[in-house]
Design a protein around this motif. Sequence first.
Motif, mmCIF file in Angstrom:
data_model
loop_
_atom_site.group_PDB
_atom_site.id
_atom_site.type_symbol
_atom_site.label_atom_id
_atom_site.label_comp_id
_atom_site.label_asym_id
_atom_site.label_seq_id
_atom_site.Cartn_x
_atom_site.Cartn_y
_atom_site.Cartn_z
ATOM 1 N N ARG A 155 0.838 -1.291 -0.016
ATOM 2 C CA ARG A 155 -0.025 0.014 0.203
ATOM 3 C C ARG A 155 0.918 1.091 -0.067
ATOM 4 O O ARG A 155 0.390 2.435 -0.479
ATOM 5 C CB ARG A 155 -1.019 0.131 1.392
ATOM 6 C CG ARG A 155 -0.214 0.413 2.589
ATOM 7 C CD ARG A 155 -0.990 0.206 3.664
ATOM 8 N NE ARG A 155 -0.373 0.852 5.047
ATOM 9 C CZ ARG A 155 0.614 0.085 5.524
ATOM 10 N NH1 ARG A 155 1.264 -0.894 5.061
ATOM 11 N NH2 ARG A 155 1.173 0.963 6.575
ATOM 12 N N ASP A 157 3.478 4.130 -0.973
ATOM 13 C CA ASP A 157 3.696 4.783 -2.205
ATOM 14 C C ASP A 157 5.215 5.507 -2.009
ATOM 15 O O ASP A 157 5.408 6.375 -1.348
ATOM 16 C CB ASP A 157 2.834 5.979 -2.486
ATOM 17 C CG ASP A 157 3.148 6.748 -4.002
ATOM 18 O OD1 ASP A 157 3.997 5.914 -4.571
ATOM 19 O OD2 ASP A 157 2.661 7.851 -4.186
ATOM 20 N N GLU A 159 9.646 5.515 -3.229
ATOM 21 C CA GLU A 159 10.485 5.269 -4.434
ATOM 22 C C GLU A 159 11.604 4.016 -4.332
ATOM 23 O O GLU A 159 11.980 3.724 -3.280
ATOM 24 C CB GLU A 159 11.322 6.426 -4.643
ATOM 25 C CG GLU A 159 12.312 6.418 -5.835
ATOM 26 C CD GLU A 159 13.058 7.629 -5.926
ATOM 27 O OE1 GLU A 159 13.623 7.911 -6.964
ATOM 28 O OE2 GLU A 159 13.171 8.461 -4.875
#
Length: 285
Positions: A155, A157, A159
């Motif tokens: 879930r 988000d 990099e």
Amino acid sequence: MTLSNTPEQSQLGRASAYVDQYDPTQLFPIARETQRATMGIQESALPFFGADLWTAFELSWLNARGKPQLAIAHFTIPCETANIIESKSFKLYLNSFNSSVFPDAAAVRERLADDLSEAVWRGSERSGRVGVKLLAPEMFDREQVHEMDGVDLDRLDLECTRYQPAPDLLSAAFDEIPVTETLTSRLLKSNCLVTGQPDWGSVQIRYSGPQIDQAGLLQYIVSYRQHNEFHEPCAERIFTDIWQRCRPTKLAVYARYTRRGGLDINPFRASWPQALPANVRTARQ
């Protein structure tokens, strides 16, 4: 004496004749010790308990009247065994039952247990028994599909830039109150050690101790994406890195990989003795 077989000597990546008459010599064991040594794991003092849970969806033989019989097979190979079985050789071995006559499923189960037990302990002074369970077609409707329980790391988000195992991404809150939690991800991917073909998996991490940073853990799982290693040592590497970097008081790592050639491999490693998880496949398996 450690077995001298190497992955490069196996049938992986080579054209293979599919033998359909029973042939236990198809099995190709590879010593666990070689990969474990790269992680600092000593065979005489394993830091974990557990097993490799295999499922075979392509098992068939002939009865005394020549009529084909079939079953789904579950195999339990203890992590203490000296060797793993290279998966393509396992498939070739199972295919060798296709035109062989056995009196009943019990005889097939015993033959499987005998051959696999010999192979996984070959070259060792120790011995043991591989667990084998055959499910007849009338039991197929009871087979479950269930995703791994736990908090979904996917879930997040974030990099991701590293695609080789990077344990330095792991961290934990050593100065806060310890927690007990279960974390999961479907983003585990590694590659076959010999062929480089992708191995897709899900992983569940259960632990007690300093709270693990979830973002770093997910980035660490993703970092296996271009790593070449068999399923079993991947799970052991994940266990070892978390154990050393995050210092939990308890840790269990369970990886379920999608099937290839009608076989899936699902390594489970835990820091304390416990019942093995149910061999229930996920939707992708």
